[in-house]
Design a protein around this motif. Sequence first.
Motif, short mmCIF file in Angstrom:
data_model
loop_
_atom_site.label_atom_id
_atom_site.label_comp_id
_atom_site.label_asym_id
_atom_site.label_seq_id
_atom_site.Cartn_x
_atom_site.Cartn_y
_atom_site.Cartn_z
N UNK A 5 0.74 -1.01 -0.08
CA UNK A 5 -0.03 0.17 -0.04
C UNK A 5 0.96 1.21 -0.10
N UNK A 6 1.92 1.42 1.14
CA UNK A 6 2.49 2.52 0.89
C UNK A 6 3.39 2.75 -0.32
N UNK A 7 4.09 1.78 -0.69
CA UNK A 7 4.93 1.86 -2.00
C UNK A 7 4.12 2.40 -3.09
N UNK A 8 3.05 1.66 -3.30
CA UNK A 8 2.22 2.05 -4.45
C UNK A 8 1.38 3.31 -4.44
N UNK A 9 1.16 3.78 -3.17
CA UNK A 9 0.73 4.96 -2.93
C UNK A 9 1.45 6.20 -3.30
N UNK A 10 2.87 5.93 -2.83
CA UNK A 10 3.82 7.00 -3.28
C UNK A 10 4.09 7.01 -4.63
N UNK A 11 4.23 5.88 -5.43
CA UNK A 11 4.25 6.06 -6.90
C UNK A 11 3.15 6.34 -7.61
N UNK A 21 -1.42 10.95 1.15
CA UNK A 21 -1.87 11.04 2.60
C UNK A 21 -1.72 9.89 3.04
N UNK A 22 -0.55 9.54 4.02
CA UNK A 22 -0.46 8.29 4.49
C UNK A 22 -0.82 8.32 6.02
N UNK A 58 -9.40 13.46 7.05
CA UNK A 58 -8.58 13.46 5.74
C UNK A 58 -9.50 12.92 4.51
N UNK A 59 -10.79 12.44 4.82
CA UNK A 59 -11.50 11.62 3.98
C UNK A 59 -12.07 12.57 2.86
N UNK A 66 -3.13 6.47 1.57
CA UNK A 66 -2.62 5.08 1.77
C UNK A 66 -3.08 4.92 3.29
N UNK A 67 -4.01 3.76 3.34
CA UNK A 67 -4.60 3.39 4.72
C UNK A 67 -3.82 2.18 5.40
N UNK A 68 -3.98 1.78 6.70
CA UNK A 68 -3.49 0.58 7.13
C UNK A 68 -4.50 -0.34 7.11
N UNK A 69 -4.00 -1.82 7.06
CA UNK A 69 -4.78 -2.81 6.70
C UNK A 69 -6.11 -3.18 7.63
N UNK A 70 -6.03 -2.69 8.85
CA UNK A 70 -7.13 -2.72 9.92
C UNK A 70 -8.28 -1.45 9.88
N UNK A 71 -7.96 -0.60 8.83
CA UNK A 71 -8.90 0.40 8.90
C UNK A 71 -10.25 -0.09 8.68
#
Length: 170
Positions: A5-11, A21-22, A58-59, A66-71
């Motif tokens: 998620x984080x890497x894809x979001x940055x790209x 927005x991480x 931030x919604x 980029x969201x955490x897996x538990x959101x």
Amino acid sequence: MGSGKSAVARTLARRLRWPILDLDALIEEEIGCYISRFFAERGEAEFRRIESEVLAQIAAQKGVVSLGGGVPTQPQNREILKKAAKNGATVVYLRASPEILASRIRRQPGKRPLIDGDGELDWPATLARVEELLAHREPLYRECANCVVDTDGATIPAVSREIISRMSEV
């Protein structure tokens, strides 16, 4: 966890020229420490409460979030994500097999409190825990997402291109 998620979001943010927005980084800024430390000291329930508050803040902002897996485990967060999708946002579920997720997670020990717990896990225990979390979470991810992209064997640039190409379909 471990889907990229984080890497894809940055790209993706770089390619779209949108802000990123991480959620995890914003939470760490809010709480003043690493999530793993907060999780250990204050517990999952308090973490999820703060996570929901920051997500609500931030919604409505334009950018790659980029969201955490538990959101999506929290009903109020699922409603926020479904509302965003209804309003034209592309809500992406980066799907990966449990084996791929477990192997990626094991490359970052100590950063995944729901996996690591109080000690280092061996491969069978890591895989079992990932399978358990995924069995619970995958239906929630599918409930919220209007775009599902498989990441097994895919590069970050390829996943980003796939999301961009599918954004117009949403």
